[in-house]
Motif scaffolding. Structure first.
Motif, mmCIF file in Angstrom:
data_model
loop_
_atom_site.group_PDB
_atom_site.id
_atom_site.type_symbol
_atom_site.label_atom_id
_atom_site.label_comp_id
_atom_site.label_asym_id
_atom_site.label_seq_id
_atom_site.Cartn_x
_atom_site.Cartn_y
_atom_site.Cartn_z
ATOM 1 N N VAL A 22 7.242 27.577 49.891
ATOM 2 C CA VAL A 22 5.922 26.996 50.094
ATOM 3 C C VAL A 22 5.232 27.738 51.221
ATOM 4 O O VAL A 22 5.820 27.952 52.288
ATOM 5 C CB VAL A 22 6.023 25.493 50.446
ATOM 6 C CG1 VAL A 22 4.638 24.862 50.511
ATOM 7 C CG2 VAL A 22 6.903 24.750 49.465
ATOM 8 N N THR A 23 3.977 28.151 51.001
ATOM 9 C CA THR A 23 3.171 28.749 52.060
ATOM 10 C C THR A 23 1.973 27.837 52.329
ATOM 11 O O THR A 23 1.665 26.952 51.542
ATOM 12 C CB THR A 23 2.667 30.162 51.681
ATOM 13 O OG1 THR A 23 1.794 30.050 50.559
ATOM 14 C CG2 THR A 23 3.827 31.089 51.352
ATOM 15 N N GLY A 24 1.298 28.065 53.429
ATOM 16 C CA GLY A 24 0.165 27.221 53.804
ATOM 17 C C GLY A 24 0.619 25.890 54.380
ATOM 18 O O GLY A 24 -0.094 24.901 54.328
ATOM 19 N N ASP A 27 2.763 21.508 58.825
ATOM 20 C CA ASP A 27 3.778 20.763 59.557
ATOM 21 C C ASP A 27 4.783 20.174 58.580
ATOM 22 O O ASP A 27 4.447 19.871 57.438
ATOM 23 C CB ASP A 27 3.119 19.628 60.347
ATOM 24 C CG ASP A 27 4.004 19.037 61.424
ATOM 25 O OD1 ASP A 27 5.080 19.607 61.697
ATOM 26 O OD2 ASP A 27 3.610 18.003 61.993
ATOM 27 N N VAL A 28 6.023 20.019 59.027
ATOM 28 C CA VAL A 28 7.044 19.273 58.291
ATOM 29 C C VAL A 28 7.096 17.907 58.940
ATOM 30 O O VAL A 28 7.502 17.765 60.092
ATOM 31 C CB VAL A 28 8.418 19.967 58.359
ATOM 32 C CG1 VAL A 28 9.469 19.137 57.643
ATOM 33 C CG2 VAL A 28 8.347 21.364 57.769
ATOM 34 N N LEU A 57 12.110 27.673 58.130
ATOM 35 C CA LEU A 57 10.828 27.114 58.531
ATOM 36 C C LEU A 57 10.189 28.064 59.512
ATOM 37 O O LEU A 57 10.774 28.389 60.544
ATOM 38 C CB LEU A 57 11.016 25.738 59.172
ATOM 39 C CG LEU A 57 9.817 25.146 59.905
ATOM 40 C CD1 LEU A 57 8.663 24.925 58.949
ATOM 41 C CD2 LEU A 57 10.209 23.858 60.595
ATOM 42 N N SER A 58 8.985 28.526 59.187
ATOM 43 C CA SER A 58 8.219 29.362 60.093
ATOM 44 C C SER A 58 6.844 28.717 60.263
ATOM 45 O O SER A 58 5.968 28.882 59.410
ATOM 46 C CB SER A 58 8.077 30.781 59.537
ATOM 47 O OG SER A 58 7.205 31.530 60.349
ATOM 48 N N VAL A 59 6.686 27.956 61.330
ATOM 49 C CA VAL A 59 5.421 27.269 61.575
ATOM 50 C C VAL A 59 4.312 28.268 61.848
ATOM 51 O O VAL A 59 3.172 28.067 61.434
ATOM 52 C CB VAL A 59 5.575 26.260 62.735
ATOM 53 C CG1 VAL A 59 4.254 25.571 63.039
ATOM 54 C CG2 VAL A 59 6.634 25.231 62.413
ATOM 55 N N LEU A 66 12.924 25.800 50.631
ATOM 56 C CA LEU A 66 13.692 24.600 50.350
ATOM 57 C C LEU A 66 14.759 24.904 49.315
ATOM 58 O O LEU A 66 14.588 25.804 48.483
ATOM 59 C CB LEU A 66 12.778 23.502 49.798
ATOM 60 C CG LEU A 66 11.495 23.188 50.559
ATOM 61 C CD1 LEU A 66 10.653 22.208 49.766
ATOM 62 C CD2 LEU A 66 11.819 22.644 51.920
ATOM 63 N N SER A 67 15.845 24.122 49.336
ATOM 64 C CA SER A 67 16.852 24.229 48.292
ATOM 65 C C SER A 67 17.398 22.847 48.005
ATOM 66 O O SER A 67 17.275 21.928 48.808
ATOM 67 C CB SER A 67 17.979 25.171 48.710
ATOM 68 O OG SER A 67 18.703 24.617 49.787
#
Length: 94
Positions: A22-24, A27-28, A57-59, A66-67
């Motif tokens: 997922v890009t864009g 926040d998680v 995760l690259s904020v 994800l997996s």
């Protein structure tokens, strides 16, 4: 006059319902083995399944890998803060 939010690029790639990129991502908000909630440029994204993991995760770049066993993916256009305000107002005017 209403301000319109200009959405930036967002991409969702799912491979064989086992991995996802997922890009864009802004926040998680929460994650556990059965549900991951992401705030993206296009709204809230909820991923449901089993044995879900956030591998990368690259904020700064707004990217998440994800997996797990992905069962469903759903978007919502409002943020949690907006939902809380709407619920409060809707309860107030019942």
């Amino acid at each position: 006059m209403e301000e319109q939010r200009i959405a930036k690029a967002h991409k969702l790639v799912v491979n064989n319902r086992k991995t996802s990129m997922v890009t864009g991502v802004l926040d998680v908000l929460s994650f556990d083995l059965n549900e991951i909630l992401l705030e993206t440029e296009q709204g809230m994204l909820m991923v449901k399944g089993t044995d879900l993991h956030v591998n990368r995760l690259s904020v700064e770049k707004g990217e998440v890998d994800l997996s797990g066993n992905i069962d469903s993916i759903a978007y919502s256009s409002s943020t949690p803060a907006e939902k809380a305000g709407e619920n409060f107002l809707s309860r107030l005017f019942r």
